[in-house]
Write an enzyme that holds these catalytic residues in place. Sequence first.
Site, PDB file in Angstrom:
ATOM      1  N   HIS B 316      50.358   8.682  38.231  1.00  0.00           N
ATOM      2  CA  HIS B 316      49.133   9.400  38.590  1.00  0.00           C
ATOM      3  C   HIS B 316      47.930   8.938  37.791  1.00  0.00           C
ATOM      4  O   HIS B 316      46.798   9.089  38.243  1.00  0.00           O
ATOM      5  CB  HIS B 316      49.319  10.906  38.420  1.00  0.00           C
ATOM      6  CG  HIS B 316      50.077  11.550  39.528  1.00  0.00           C
ATOM      7  ND1 HIS B 316      51.451  11.553  39.588  1.00  0.00           N
ATOM      8  CD2 HIS B 316      49.653  12.180  40.654  1.00  0.00           C
ATOM      9  CE1 HIS B 316      51.838  12.178  40.688  1.00  0.00           C
ATOM     10  NE2 HIS B 316      50.773  12.570  41.365  1.00  0.00           N
ATOM     11  N   GLY B 317      48.168   8.413  36.602  1.00  0.00           N
ATOM     12  CA  GLY B 317      47.020   7.968  35.817  1.00  0.00           C
ATOM     13  C   GLY B 317      47.423   7.339  34.512  1.00  0.00           C
ATOM     14  O   GLY B 317      48.446   7.695  33.931  1.00  0.00           O
TER      15      GLY B 317
END
Lengths: 365, 465
Positions: B316-317
């Site tokens: 996600h990041g």
Amino acid sequence: MDAKIKDIIVCAAFFLLLFGGLLLCILKPKPAYLDTERRSLLGFPELSADSVLNGRFSAGFESYAADNFPYRDAFRSVKALTAAKAFRQMDNNGIYASDGYLAAMEYPLNESSLDHAADRFRFVYETYLTADNHVYLSVIPDKNCFLAQKSGRLTMDYADFEKQMAQKADFAAYIPISDLLTLDDYYKTDTHWRQENIEDVAKRLLQAMGAGAQKEYERRTLTRDFYGVYYGQAALPVRPDKLSYLTGEDIEGAMAYDWQNGRRIFVYDLDRAAGKDPYEMFLSGPLSLITVHNPDAPKEMRLVMFRDSFGSSIAPLFIGSYSEITLVDIRYIHPNLLEKWIDFKGCDVLFLYSTLVLNHSETLK
Amino acid sequence: MLFSSITFLYYFLPVMAALYWIFPKRMKNAALLLGSLFFYAWGEPKYTLIMIFSIVQGFLFGLLEERYRQTKSGRIFCFLSVCISLFFLIYFKYADFFIQNVNRATGLSIPFLRISLPVGISFYTFQMISYSVDVYRGHKAQKNIVDLAVYITMFPQLVAGPIVRYGDLSAQLAKRTHSAALACDGIRRFVIGLAKKVLLANQFGELCDICLSSKEKSVLLSWLYAVGFTLQIYYDFSGYSDMAIGLGKLFGFRIPENFRYPYCAVSITEFWRRWHISLGSWFRDYVYIPLGGNRAGKKRQLFNITVVWSLTGLWHGASWNFVCWGLFFAALLIAEKMWLLRLLEKSRAIAHLYVLFSVVIGFVLFRAADLKEAARHIGGLFGAGGIPLALPEAVYYLKSYAAVFLLGALGAGPAVSKLLKVSLQKKACRMIIYALEPAVLVALVLIITGYLVDGSFQPFLYFRF
């Protein structure tokens, strides 16, 4: 209705809408200027190999497409009405409607902004003014003062605002005027006050400055509807205003000079009254330095007024009492440069600003 | 190019639909490919080449894997293809994260590369890996590079999913049917998704921005932000998935569901079977099960869960708060597996509250720029720092957004969908719904257009993946 027929109708309606929109986007002529939003529309972005490869063209086209969409005003109204009526949202991009009035919420009180404003005024005071000058300060409350709280919107403590400003600019004698104002004294669709309703404000200021009695005026009203600045921003169906102005012998006999552009101007510029922002008819709108002469007023009575746009409409009501009024807008001219044009010796100095500018005083140079 | 933009809605989509319908059957995939490449290049002109390279390597290695299946070479080809796909993802997404941590650990000052992340790389990389591994596991390799390219680049799901398995789409690439019923279904789904994004997600997004920039911190404001973001991310992402599924149907494809009312779950285990279903199942099939899943003993299973959720967070990041977010859910999942699920079965209401609370906390962690900010926001929910319960600004925005919150809460559950299903079974109601549907959909599109014309740029949250 048969499910099959329904499916065909849905497909047809959807694609008709999209294709119709595409054709309108391409074929419908685009206006160069949006009267409701008081700005030019974005132009078609530069198309080149470089702009395509670095994404500038696509980003520019996205903005252009949204900005130039056909029937923009109508669609913005659809959005504003949906937000207000369907989603019951209390403001749309900070703008709200109540009692037929449009306003932009002004919240919270920005103390550091007041500090900055007072600091710039103090700079003027310490640089140019002496004990010969009578220095005054007055704060014009914006419309929210009379509208926000009663309509359940966020509102500043205006009493505290004035008190703080008076304290921070304690070199000036404070002249309160908010007790003379009500909601009716403001335009429904614009930020500003109505000149025809502020004679009592002008009278109090003149009396406080020891500037003599006010004159009698004749009221004239423009035939054209006045759609103020909030009308386009709000995109809500609200009745327009009518713009009136007060005139008399002194005002009609006065001579005004615009130092910024080096030209003579009228106190009431009727060409601008028919233009994009009719409020600019008052002393030709946003100009950095104007001098108004009234040869019939006592020669020793001179006023230097540091002001914002609210000052443009009240200044004509001072003409009868001052032989020379210099209007200075330090959003457009740096105070360092004033001695080239202004002789401050022995004149009254009035700092007259609205809460809107004082609460966002980063614009003051 | 965003789906929720004038450019997509009134320029790209009608032209793409027209071209697709004009092209003969045998060339429809080519039309879709050209349109999808244009769609991608519109936003990422330079990075289109990377995607094309990824497709070409996947195609060539796929053929080699099939030829040398069940041999060591086949395994090597699969490994190489996966590594190439992962290389691009790791380089573009994690290089600076890696450099930052090396600098922190060693005191060095290695300069950052400051590379911008190609849009959708996390999604199409996983699709490419899924293809490579599925071919190695026995699927037939795609002999037509155009069809493979369509699978990877198909614009409905290219930039924000769902992550579609090659197996789910391979037959449809070769042969698919088009009908008014499917197209109507697609249009309905697309418009509902667009409404979710523009009319709900974006409003919650504006509220979150207001909460973050407000100087009047209060417990109420913290909760408005936390719940607002929880609803924003749901409507943003599920709205996008709806649009992807709807657009897929317009072009004859049936894309699997990606959300199933996740906020109705009564355990975190169930939540992750309802939220971003395609990602969860991808990690299950390509990481969790190959690691041994739950078949190599309890300790190994807990290790596997921890690894999968660390990677899920990292996907996600490129930031430690995402890893912590993943580990937060790993801890809850492990607790549920070990003892918590039995406890939750005692009360559905409490279980539901527990899920909603955990998810809200998790998303506050997810949204924060770093762990410090996350701690501050989470602390604000409980009055940390002595902040007051409520201040005028928070009360105002609670009133202003009350209807949006109510609609958001209602729409996050199946009540409306169930009501429609029941109504369609009654002839009179069915007739009314059929009569109203075209008007309602057109009205929605017009209202959405109003918001797009009026609004400012609001990218999909999952665009940064």
